[in-house]
Write an enzyme that holds these catalytic residues in place. Structure first.
Site, PDB file in Angstrom:
ATOM      1  N   ARG A 136      -0.435   8.448  -6.139  1.00  0.00           N
ATOM      2  CA  ARG A 136      -0.190   8.674  -4.316  1.00  0.00           C
ATOM      3  C   ARG A 136       1.189   8.042  -4.037  1.00  0.00           C
ATOM      4  O   ARG A 136       1.103   6.978  -4.362  1.00  0.00           O
ATOM      5  CB  ARG A 136      -1.342   8.539  -3.629  1.00  0.00           C
ATOM      6  N   HIS A 194      -2.328   6.525   1.819  1.00  0.00           N
ATOM      7  CA  HIS A 194      -3.290   7.274   1.780  1.00  0.00           C
ATOM      8  C   HIS A 194      -3.983   8.584   2.656  1.00  0.00           C
ATOM      9  O   HIS A 194      -3.714   9.526   2.394  1.00  0.00           O
ATOM     10  CB  HIS A 194      -4.748   6.679   1.748  1.00  0.00           C
ATOM     11  N   TYR A 228      -2.893  -3.198  -0.648  1.00  0.00           N
ATOM     12  CA  TYR A 228      -3.291  -3.256  -1.381  1.00  0.00           C
ATOM     13  C   TYR A 228      -2.618  -2.915  -3.229  1.00  0.00           C
ATOM     14  O   TYR A 228      -3.382  -2.728  -4.062  1.00  0.00           O
ATOM     15  CB  TYR A 228      -5.018  -2.146  -1.682  1.00  0.00           C
TER      16      TYR A 228
END
Length: 378
Positions: free
Chosen positions: A270, A274, A283
């Site tokens: 990805r 998100h 993160y």
């Protein structure tokens, strides 16, 4: 007084079940299956290759446009599939018209390739009623946000179709994070036991929101879990659209012929956060994202097809123009979405309305009427 109790042997001999098949035959490849850049690519039909290329180019443009709409406040949220277009396209293209697609909330691109209107596919992201499209028209289940709940639904539909004698396969999509849900295990086990015509596609994009895969599972590969259920697992390069399409098409036909379900893990990434409201810098290391940009599914396919002589400058330019036209049409029609009637909130909740729902309906109707009388419009 002493009572003597006779000892009874309660030892039960539990037979060790023998595996029905050789477990080795169910295990996936140790390295993800690839087609592009290998001799296997020469066996793929040129027209299919061009179709897949046009799809991934349009898919990338769609992701960019939908992300822009979200940043402009014209969508409440958008979970991008930039970097995952190969999986999205391959999933939709591997199915026949009578088959069903069960997407996650992220898989709007797969729904669009399957034929769903992009404006309707984005309805849930816009906050419109229900999910915006008729599932039966394109055989695409609703795009909803609960994790992995679509998987048991896919198995139930596929099992029912088989009992009715229908030639139907269900392809159910899920992210790596969704494989941590109980619904995943229940669905795969049910499908395996019933030999339901289902294909499970796990898009392993490395992160369940902010949780890396290593903190979700200690398995060498998520596809390895297939052997525990007694069905085959396949591991495929999720950025190689031709490889994903081939693996899924084979799994769909296997299911159609009564050979049961398959668990496919597509290794992808990805690129975007998100959702547009996520700060992925908290993160993950930007250098990791940059490394994956070097394995971009659109560029990998374009380079390979140029090397094979299947694609030239004119084809690339035509695909880009078509994608731009697609995005322009989406922008235009997104500015004029249908205006839902507030009373439809109460139309599809229960077959027979409960007293509480009827009371709420009457209250909203009264408020709308009062507003209409006050300003002359609803």
């Amino acid at each position: 007084m002493t009572t003597t109790v006779e000892k009874v042997d309660v030892t039960v001999s539990t037979p060790v079940p023998s595996p029905q098949v050789d477990p080795a035959a169910l295990l996936p490849e140790r390295e993800p299956f690839q087609v592009l850049g290998t001799a296997k690519a020469a066996d793929i039909d040129d027209e299919l290759l061009r179709t897949l290329y046009r799809d991934v180019v349009r898919g990338r443009r769609y992701n960019l446009q939908a992300t822009a709409l979200a940043k402009q406040g014209r969508l409440a949220v958008y979970p991008s599939t930039t970097g995952q277009e190969a999986c999205e396209v391959a999933a939709a293209r591997a199915l026949s018209p009578q088959d069903w697609l069960f997407p996650t909330y992220r898989d709007t691109l797969a729904a669009i390739v399957r034929g769903v209107d992009p404006v309707e596919a984005l309805a849930v992201m816009r906050g419109d009623w229900h999910h915006g499209y008729d599932p039966y028209a394109h055989r695409v289940a609703p795009l909803t946000t609960p994790l992995a709940t679509q998987l048991p639904h896919a198995v139930g539909l596929a099992r029912a179709a088989r009992l009715k004698g229908e030639d139907t396969v269900a392809l159910a999509m899920v992210g790596d994070g969704g494989t941590s849900e109980g619904d995943f295990y229940e669905a795969v086990n049910f499908a395996a036991v019933m030999r339901a015509p289902v294909v499970f596609l796990v898009q392993n994009n490395r992160f369940a929101i902010s949780v890396p895969l290593a903190k979700q599972s200690a398995a060498l590969a998520l596809a390895d879990k297939a052997v525990g259920f007694g069905l085959p697992g396949r591991l495929v390069d999720g950025n190689d659209v031709v490889a994903v399409h081939q693996v899924l098409a084979e799994a769909v036909e296997r299911a159609r012929h009564g050979d049961g379900p398959t668990l496919v893990e597509a290794m992808t990434y990805r690129i975007d956060p998100h959702t547009n409201s996520d700060d992925d810098s908290r993160y993950r290391d930007p250098s990791e994202v940059d490394r994956w940009r070097g394995h971009d599914p659109v560029l990998v396919l374009e380079r390979s097809l140029r090397d094979m002589g299947v694609l030239d400058d004119a084809d690339v330019e035509a695909a880009a123009r078509s994608a731009d036209d697609f995005a322009a049409d989406l922008r235009e029609r997104h500015d004029h979405p249908p205006s839902p009637d507030p009373m439809t909130l109460f139309s599809h909740v229960f077959a027979n309305k409960t007293p509480q729902l009827s009371e709420q309906e009457a209250m909203v109707r009264a408020e709308l009427q009062a507003q209409a009388e006050g300003d002359g419009q609803l």
